[in-house]
Design a protein around this motif. Structure first.
Motif, PDB file in Angstrom:
ATOM      1  N   VAL A 153      68.206  65.749  18.892  1.00  0.00           N
ATOM      2  CA  VAL A 153      66.897  65.767  19.531  1.00  0.00           C
ATOM      3  C   VAL A 153      66.136  64.504  19.133  1.00  0.00           C
ATOM      4  O   VAL A 153      65.952  64.233  17.946  1.00  0.00           O
ATOM      5  CB  VAL A 153      66.093  67.024  19.123  1.00  0.00           C
ATOM      6  CG1 VAL A 153      64.690  66.982  19.728  1.00  0.00           C
ATOM      7  CG2 VAL A 153      66.829  68.290  19.558  1.00  0.00           C
ATOM      8  N   GLU A 154      65.706  63.711  20.106  1.00  0.00           N
ATOM      9  CA  GLU A 154      64.943  62.496  19.845  1.00  0.00           C
ATOM     10  C   GLU A 154      63.612  62.580  20.580  1.00  0.00           C
ATOM     11  O   GLU A 154      63.570  62.870  21.780  1.00  0.00           O
ATOM     12  CB  GLU A 154      65.715  61.267  20.317  1.00  0.00           C
ATOM     13  CG  GLU A 154      67.014  61.021  19.560  1.00  0.00           C
ATOM     14  CD  GLU A 154      67.676  59.722  19.985  1.00  0.00           C
ATOM     15  OE1 GLU A 154      67.052  58.665  19.809  1.00  0.00           O
ATOM     16  OE2 GLU A 154      68.806  59.785  20.499  1.00  0.00           O
ATOM     17  N   ILE A 155      62.517  62.333  19.864  1.00  0.00           N
ATOM     18  CA  ILE A 155      61.174  62.341  20.453  1.00  0.00           C
ATOM     19  C   ILE A 155      60.590  60.951  20.264  1.00  0.00           C
ATOM     20  O   ILE A 155      60.432  60.480  19.135  1.00  0.00           O
ATOM     21  CB  ILE A 155      60.289  63.416  19.791  1.00  0.00           C
ATOM     22  CG1 ILE A 155      60.932  64.798  19.964  1.00  0.00           C
ATOM     23  CG2 ILE A 155      58.877  63.397  20.371  1.00  0.00           C
ATOM     24  CD1 ILE A 155      60.244  65.899  19.205  1.00  0.00           C
ATOM     25  N   THR A 156      60.264  60.304  21.367  1.00  0.00           N
ATOM     26  CA  THR A 156      59.868  58.890  21.296  1.00  0.00           C
ATOM     27  C   THR A 156      58.462  58.684  20.735  1.00  0.00           C
ATOM     28  O   THR A 156      58.217  57.705  20.032  1.00  0.00           O
ATOM     29  CB  THR A 156      59.944  58.255  22.696  1.00  0.00           C
ATOM     30  OG1 THR A 156      59.183  59.045  23.616  1.00  0.00           O
ATOM     31  CG2 THR A 156      61.394  58.211  23.180  1.00  0.00           C
ATOM     32  N   ASP A 157      57.528  59.578  21.025  1.00  0.00           N
ATOM     33  CA  ASP A 157      56.167  59.448  20.513  1.00  0.00           C
ATOM     34  C   ASP A 157      56.139  59.847  19.033  1.00  0.00           C
ATOM     35  O   ASP A 157      56.480  60.979  18.685  1.00  0.00           O
ATOM     36  CB  ASP A 157      55.222  60.348  21.322  1.00  0.00           C
ATOM     37  CG  ASP A 157      53.775  60.192  20.873  1.00  0.00           C
ATOM     38  OD1 ASP A 157      53.402  60.846  19.865  1.00  0.00           O
ATOM     39  OD2 ASP A 157      53.024  59.450  21.523  1.00  0.00           O
ATOM     40  N   ALA A 158      55.714  58.934  18.160  1.00  0.00           N
ATOM     41  CA  ALA A 158      55.777  59.164  16.709  1.00  0.00           C
ATOM     42  C   ALA A 158      54.898  60.330  16.268  1.00  0.00           C
ATOM     43  O   ALA A 158      55.302  61.149  15.435  1.00  0.00           O
ATOM     44  CB  ALA A 158      55.369  57.897  15.962  1.00  0.00           C
ATOM     45  N   THR A 159      53.695  60.408  16.816  1.00  0.00           N
ATOM     46  CA  THR A 159      52.781  61.492  16.436  1.00  0.00           C
ATOM     47  C   THR A 159      53.329  62.837  16.873  1.00  0.00           C
ATOM     48  O   THR A 159      53.314  63.814  16.112  1.00  0.00           O
ATOM     49  CB  THR A 159      51.384  61.265  17.069  1.00  0.00           C
ATOM     50  OG1 THR A 159      50.879  60.005  16.640  1.00  0.00           O
ATOM     51  CG2 THR A 159      50.423  62.365  16.655  1.00  0.00           C
ATOM     52  N   LEU A 160      53.814  62.892  18.100  1.00  0.00           N
ATOM     53  CA  LEU A 160      54.374  64.135  18.623  1.00  0.00           C
ATOM     54  C   LEU A 160      55.629  64.518  17.853  1.00  0.00           C
ATOM     55  O   LEU A 160      55.873  65.702  17.573  1.00  0.00           O
ATOM     56  CB  LEU A 160      54.684  63.977  20.114  1.00  0.00           C
ATOM     57  CG  LEU A 160      55.089  65.243  20.875  1.00  0.00           C
ATOM     58  CD1 LEU A 160      54.014  66.318  20.754  1.00  0.00           C
ATOM     59  CD2 LEU A 160      55.344  64.913  22.342  1.00  0.00           C
ATOM     60  N   ARG A 161      56.456  63.523  17.484  1.00  0.00           N
ATOM     61  CA  ARG A 161      57.672  63.789  16.715  1.00  0.00           C
ATOM     62  C   ARG A 161      57.343  64.412  15.354  1.00  0.00           C
ATOM     63  O   ARG A 161      57.968  65.374  14.930  1.00  0.00           O
ATOM     64  CB  ARG A 161      58.466  62.502  16.512  1.00  0.00           C
ATOM     65  CG  ARG A 161      59.769  62.727  15.706  1.00  0.00           C
ATOM     66  CD  ARG A 161      60.625  61.477  15.665  1.00  0.00           C
ATOM     67  NE  ARG A 161      59.975  60.388  14.942  1.00  0.00           N
ATOM     68  CZ  ARG A 161      59.540  59.265  15.504  1.00  0.00           C
ATOM     69  NH1 ARG A 161      59.665  59.069  16.803  1.00  0.00           N
ATOM     70  NH2 ARG A 161      58.958  58.321  14.771  1.00  0.00           N
TER      71      ARG A 161
END
Length: 296
Positions: A265-273
């Motif tokens: 699972v990869e989430i590009t937005d740092a805050t959302l990650r």
């Protein structure tokens, strides 16, 4: 911030309500209505009933069927016009349909590998595990006599010392509504009564009463402790549905953990990650909080 515990509970609330469509081999899929040349089958009506607004779902059975049929007809009417305008060919519509298809596949997989796999034996074993893990919690069975003044309470204690029956004195002297029951409060654990009353009651030995009046905001109490024991957990039949959901949640978490091992699972937005990672830290399968607590 939502933690993973809350996320899982919300997910379960949705998935447990999931209704599988009626299969052809279960019963004939009769036509119940037609909109132009488009048929509405019993299976579609069943889905419409299962997806009624919660308020409409409380209606009597026949009214519920009419409400669901009305909704199904409305859907077919406008869906036909939407298709004629080729709205089903738009990129936005196709994205939404893909999302809905993924969600329904997710639900079907959940039902196949979680809901339908939970056995009564697993639920009973989880209940026994939770009960065994509960800390001992003492409870007392007490009576009391409530009066307005300290002098009245002291006089009652003198009468008890002289051999008067506590229950009879409660019926005669107490201002509490439970005086007709001889001041009987039943069993209670710590945290159920005001602090002054609770401290005095739990300090008494079984079969003894307070030798000095106990003052609270209600007045002056004389307390008799009739029994002490460990609080019993609720019976299995009372909590088996909640325990079943704990078992399902553990199975669901295990499925997700296995799926994440296979697909990164990869989430590009740092805050959302970061928020996602924080929310998904706890609990792990098997760490769910106890569903059974001592009876109050």
């Amino acid at each position: 911030m939502l933690n993973y515990n809350k996320i899982a509970v919300l997910a379960l609330a949705t998935f447990v309500a999931f209704q599988a469509p009626v299969r052809a081999e279960d019963k004939p899929d009769a036509v119940v209505a037609k909109v132009g040349d488009v048929e509405i089958h019993q299976s579609e009506l069943d889905l419409a009933i299962a997806n009624l607004d919660p308020q409409l779902a409380q209606l009597p059975e026949e009214q519920k069927k009419v409400a669901a049929l009305s909704a199904a007809i409305d859907v077919k009417l406008l869906a036909t016009d939407a298709t004629a305008e080729k709205l089903d060919q738009s990129a936005e519509f196709k994205k939404r349909m893909q999302y809905l298809a993924d969600r329904e596949l997710h639900n079907a997989y959940f039902k196949e590998h979680v809901v339908d796999t939970v056995t009564d034996e697993e639920v009973k074993a989880r209940y026994e595990k939770e009960v065994a893990a509960l800390p001992k919690q003492e409870e007392v069975h007490a009576r009391h006599i409530l009066v307005k003044t300290e002098a009245e309470a002291q006089d009652i204690i003198k009468q008890l010392d002289a051999g008067k029956d506590f229950a009879e004195l409660a019926k005669e002297k107490s201002t509490d509504p439970n005086k007709t029951d001889g001041g009987d409060l039943g069993y209670f654990t710590k945290g159920r009564m005001v602090k002054e009353f609770e401290d005095a009651a739990f300090a008494l030995e079984k079969g003894t009463y307070t030798k000095t009046p106990v003052k609270t905001d209600f007045g002056y109490h004389v307390i008799l402790v009739e029994d002490k024991r460990d609080a019993a957990p609720p019976a299995y039949d009372q909590v088996k549905d909640q325990v079943r959901q704990l078992v399902m949640r553990d199975k669901y978490l295990a499925l997700l953990a296995a799926a994440k091992e296979k697909s990164k699972v990869e989430i590009t937005d740092a805050t959302l990650r970061k928020s996602y990672d924080d929310a998904n830290k706890q609990p792990q399968p098997g760490d769910a909080p106890a569903a059974v607590q001592p009876q109050q």
